[in-house]
Scaffold this motif. Structure first.
Motif, PDB file in Angstrom:
ATOM      1  N   GLY A 149     -63.155 -41.499  -6.130  1.00  0.00           N
ATOM      2  CA  GLY A 149     -63.215 -43.134  -6.001  1.00  0.00           C
ATOM      3  C   GLY A 149     -62.283 -43.798  -6.655  1.00  0.00           C
ATOM      4  N   SER A 150     -62.643 -45.105  -7.148  1.00  0.00           N
ATOM      5  CA  SER A 150     -61.605 -45.982  -7.793  1.00  0.00           C
ATOM      6  C   SER A 150     -61.802 -45.641  -9.404  1.00  0.00           C
ATOM      7  CB  SER A 150     -61.818 -47.326  -7.546  1.00  0.00           C
ATOM      8  OG  SER A 150     -63.050 -47.789  -8.008  1.00  0.00           O
ATOM      9  N   ALA A 151     -62.617 -45.025  -9.793  1.00  0.00           N
ATOM     10  CA  ALA A 151     -62.594 -44.822 -11.204  1.00  0.00           C
ATOM     11  C   ALA A 151     -62.797 -43.293 -11.560  1.00  0.00           C
ATOM     12  CB  ALA A 151     -64.084 -45.122 -11.765  1.00  0.00           C
ATOM     13  N   VAL A 152     -62.296 -42.875 -12.785  1.00  0.00           N
ATOM     14  CA  VAL A 152     -62.251 -41.584 -13.269  1.00  0.00           C
ATOM     15  C   VAL A 152     -63.680 -40.890 -12.887  1.00  0.00           C
ATOM     16  CG1 VAL A 152     -61.957 -39.921 -15.102  1.00  0.00           C
ATOM     17  CG2 VAL A 152     -60.650 -41.808 -14.858  1.00  0.00           C
ATOM     18  N   PRO A 153     -63.789 -39.881 -12.300  1.00  0.00           N
ATOM     19  CA  PRO A 153     -65.221 -39.292 -12.077  1.00  0.00           C
ATOM     20  C   PRO A 153     -65.563 -38.275 -13.170  1.00  0.00           C
ATOM     21  CG  PRO A 153     -63.455 -38.083 -10.854  1.00  0.00           C
ATOM     22  CD  PRO A 153     -62.678 -39.026 -11.377  1.00  0.00           C
ATOM     23  N   ARG A 154     -66.737 -37.911 -13.247  1.00  0.00           N
ATOM     24  CA  ARG A 154     -67.136 -36.888 -14.175  1.00  0.00           C
ATOM     25  C   ARG A 154     -66.755 -35.469 -13.795  1.00  0.00           C
ATOM     26  NH1 ARG A 154     -71.095 -40.723 -13.951  1.00  0.00           N
ATOM     27  NH2 ARG A 154     -72.530 -40.155 -12.415  1.00  0.00           N
ATOM     28  N   SER A 155     -66.177 -34.638 -14.760  1.00  0.00           N
ATOM     29  CA  SER A 155     -65.583 -33.504 -14.284  1.00  0.00           C
ATOM     30  C   SER A 155     -66.227 -32.084 -14.794  1.00  0.00           C
ATOM     31  CB  SER A 155     -64.002 -33.586 -15.045  1.00  0.00           C
ATOM     32  OG  SER A 155     -64.050 -33.676 -16.544  1.00  0.00           O
ATOM     33  N   GLY A 156     -67.691 -32.338 -14.819  1.00  0.00           N
ATOM     34  CA  GLY A 156     -68.199 -30.918 -15.204  1.00  0.00           C
ATOM     35  C   GLY A 156     -67.679 -30.462 -16.247  1.00  0.00           C
ATOM     36  N   ASN A 157     -67.367 -28.962 -16.323  1.00  0.00           N
ATOM     37  CA  ASN A 157     -66.577 -28.513 -17.412  1.00  0.00           C
ATOM     38  C   ASN A 157     -65.258 -28.262 -17.402  1.00  0.00           C
ATOM     39  OD1 ASN A 157     -69.215 -28.193 -19.100  1.00  0.00           O
ATOM     40  ND2 ASN A 157     -69.834 -26.744 -17.621  1.00  0.00           N
ATOM     41  N   ALA A 158     -64.642 -29.138 -16.536  1.00  0.00           N
ATOM     42  CA  ALA A 158     -63.322 -28.782 -16.334  1.00  0.00           C
ATOM     43  C   ALA A 158     -62.481 -29.061 -17.610  1.00  0.00           C
ATOM     44  CB  ALA A 158     -62.690 -29.583 -15.174  1.00  0.00           C
ATOM     45  N   SER A 159     -61.431 -28.429 -18.076  1.00  0.00           N
ATOM     46  CA  SER A 159     -61.000 -28.434 -19.469  1.00  0.00           C
ATOM     47  C   SER A 159     -60.468 -29.800 -19.472  1.00  0.00           C
ATOM     48  CB  SER A 159     -59.819 -27.553 -19.532  1.00  0.00           C
ATOM     49  OG  SER A 159     -58.668 -27.860 -18.994  1.00  0.00           O
TER      50      SER A 159
END
Ligand code: CAO
Length: 425
Positions: free
Chosen positions: A234-244
């Motif tokens: 989307g337009s905002a930084v998303p949640r990235s789970g456990n990505a580094s």
């Protein structure tokens, strides 16, 4: 060896967590921290989350080491006079009351400067100047309003707060840096200054990389996020789970025993340079000759499968065994350590990062010691003070009051009676 901040005296009006974290750090470095508490009441955390009846809570004891406690009611006439004497005698005043509380006591910054132009006046507030400046703020409010919660968690789940107290302890740490910077500045200027740190700002500072990603997003998808290439942005930084979050892909994978142990997991980073060793360790040396797998670009769209294969292997071993195998191969990895494991870890005990402290009312307990190590300035951990334990001592030795004046202040309720404080404890 002298402690680094020996000779610095702190007038500590802090309570709960953010302010006490700051003054505890300064105390560990040798500052004489005088914690001012309301007679008979004290810092509310003394009585919060108690594990033992009538004993200062671990919440309080673990945030108030190496301090002295004086009880003082700053809303009485003689209490105000004593407070003025404290301002005269101290180098730094630290507080984290709700906005305006110190002004309401009759102590504006202008008034404080009049009393002692060399004093540094440091505050934590929830927000800086703006629409929310009057709000009261606690840890999770700061995590939510500072950018942490919106970027923590999985894409298909709600925002999450973290266990690390980045709003409270994080802001206290920022404030401590502001204070020692102002002390350094005072060496040249001879003047104190106002130091403020808003919890929202402190959390956002710790979320700096997310503001980086927000701007990168304008130029295309974030290739290191799990949403790439199959999901949507989307337009905002998303949640990235456990990505580094850095340039190297990483993920949390299960290890042996995960079915019953909630911490049988390990974080594995598939750094390009160490990938051949990792592939061999997990029995996938076939990847090294296969153009479908043998470059970071080829693996990027199918990282879920890469980590799936890694996990097939990690599930056959315990997390410490995996660390022992992967570290010599230069594969960065981190077992998920429970707080129980950290409490028992001998190396943390050896460095004083985890310490056992003895307290007259509760006996022995564990605490986190000073995580900042100075080679020439020792830092030890002493138990937190009982409510008002040093009232007489501070009145006499720091402020120069005689016995009759101390007695009079006690009769007027400006300072607490030792008995009532013992009863409140
Ligand atoms: N003598 C007399 N009065 C005293 C006193 C003393 N020694 N010490 C404190 N008080 C008074 C204050 O003057 C204030 O009175 P007024 O409301 O009349 O001005 C009152 O006690 C309570 O202070 P407070 O409003 O700060 O306390 P609270 O429990 O209502 O709020 C908190 C707590 C943390 C929400 C608020 O202090 C705050 O927002 N602080 C700034 C942000 C912060 O540090 N938050 C992190 C806290 S850790 O999670």
């Amino acid at each position: 060896m002298a402690k680094a901040l020996e000779g610095v005296r702190i007038l500590d009006m802090t309570h709960v967590q953010s302010g006490p974290t700051c003054t505890q750090l300064l105390a560990w470095f040798g500052a004489d921290v005088l914690k001012v508490e309301r007679p008979g009441v004290g810092d509310a955390t003394r009585g919060q989350l108690r594990d033992l009846p009538d004993v200062d809570s671990l919440y309080f004891t673990m945030l108030n080491h190496n301090k002295r406690s004086i009880t003082l009611n700053t809303k009485t006439e003689s209490g105000r006079a004593i407070f003025e004497r404290l301002i005269e005698e101290c180098d730094v005043l630290v507080e984290n009351f709700a906005p305006g509380a110190l002004d309401r006591m009759g102590f504006s910054w202008e008034r404080i400067q009049e009393i002692n132009p060399r004093i540094i006046y440091a505050s934590v507030k929830g927000f800086g100047p703006g629409p929310y400046e009057d709000c009261k703020v606690y840890e999770n409010v700061a995590q939510c309003t500072g950018g942490s919660a919106s970027t923590t968690g999985f894409d298909d789940g709600p925002p999450l707060v973290t266990g690390a107290q980045i709003g409270d302890s994080g802001t206290g740490l920022h404030l401590a840096l502001g204070i020692v910077t102002a002390l350094y500045h005072r060496e040249h200027s001879g003047l104190g200054q106002r130091v403020t740190c808003a919890m929202q700002d402190g959390v956002l500072n710790l979320c700096r990389v997310k503001l980086r990603d927000q701007q990168r997003l304008a130029h295309g998808p974030l290739r290191e996020y799990p949403q790439y290439p199959n999901g949507t942005f989307g337009s905002a930084v998303p949640r990235s789970g456990n990505a580094s979050g850095g340039g190297q892909p990483g993920w949390v994978v299960r290890t042996k025993g995960w079915e019953t142990d909630p911490n049988a997991y390990i974080y594995v980073i598939t750094q390009a340079a160490a990938f051949p060793g990792l592939a061999r360790a997990i029995g996938r040396e076939d990847w090294l000759e296969d153009p479908e797998w043998n470059t970071p670009e080829a693996r990027l769209p199918k990282l879920d499968r890469v980590f799936g294969e890694i996990e097939r292997w990690t599930m056959t071993r315990d997390k410490f065994e995996i660390m022992a195998i992967l570290n010599p191969l230069n594969v960065p990895c981190g077992p998920i350590l429970s707080i129980e494991e950290l409490a028992l870890e001998p190396s943390l005990r050896a460095t004083g990062t985890v310490v056992e402290v003895d307290h007259p009312a509760r006996g022995k307990y564990l605490s986190v010691g000073n995580p900042i190590k100075l080679s020439e300035s020792p830092s030890d951990v002493q138990r937190s003070p009982l409510l008002g334990e040093h009232t007489t001592e501070i009145m006499r030795d720091v402020l120069g009051y005689g016995d009759a004046e101390i007695e009079a202040a006690r009769r007027e309720g400006a300072i607490g009676s030792e008995d009532s404080e013992k009863a409140a404890a």
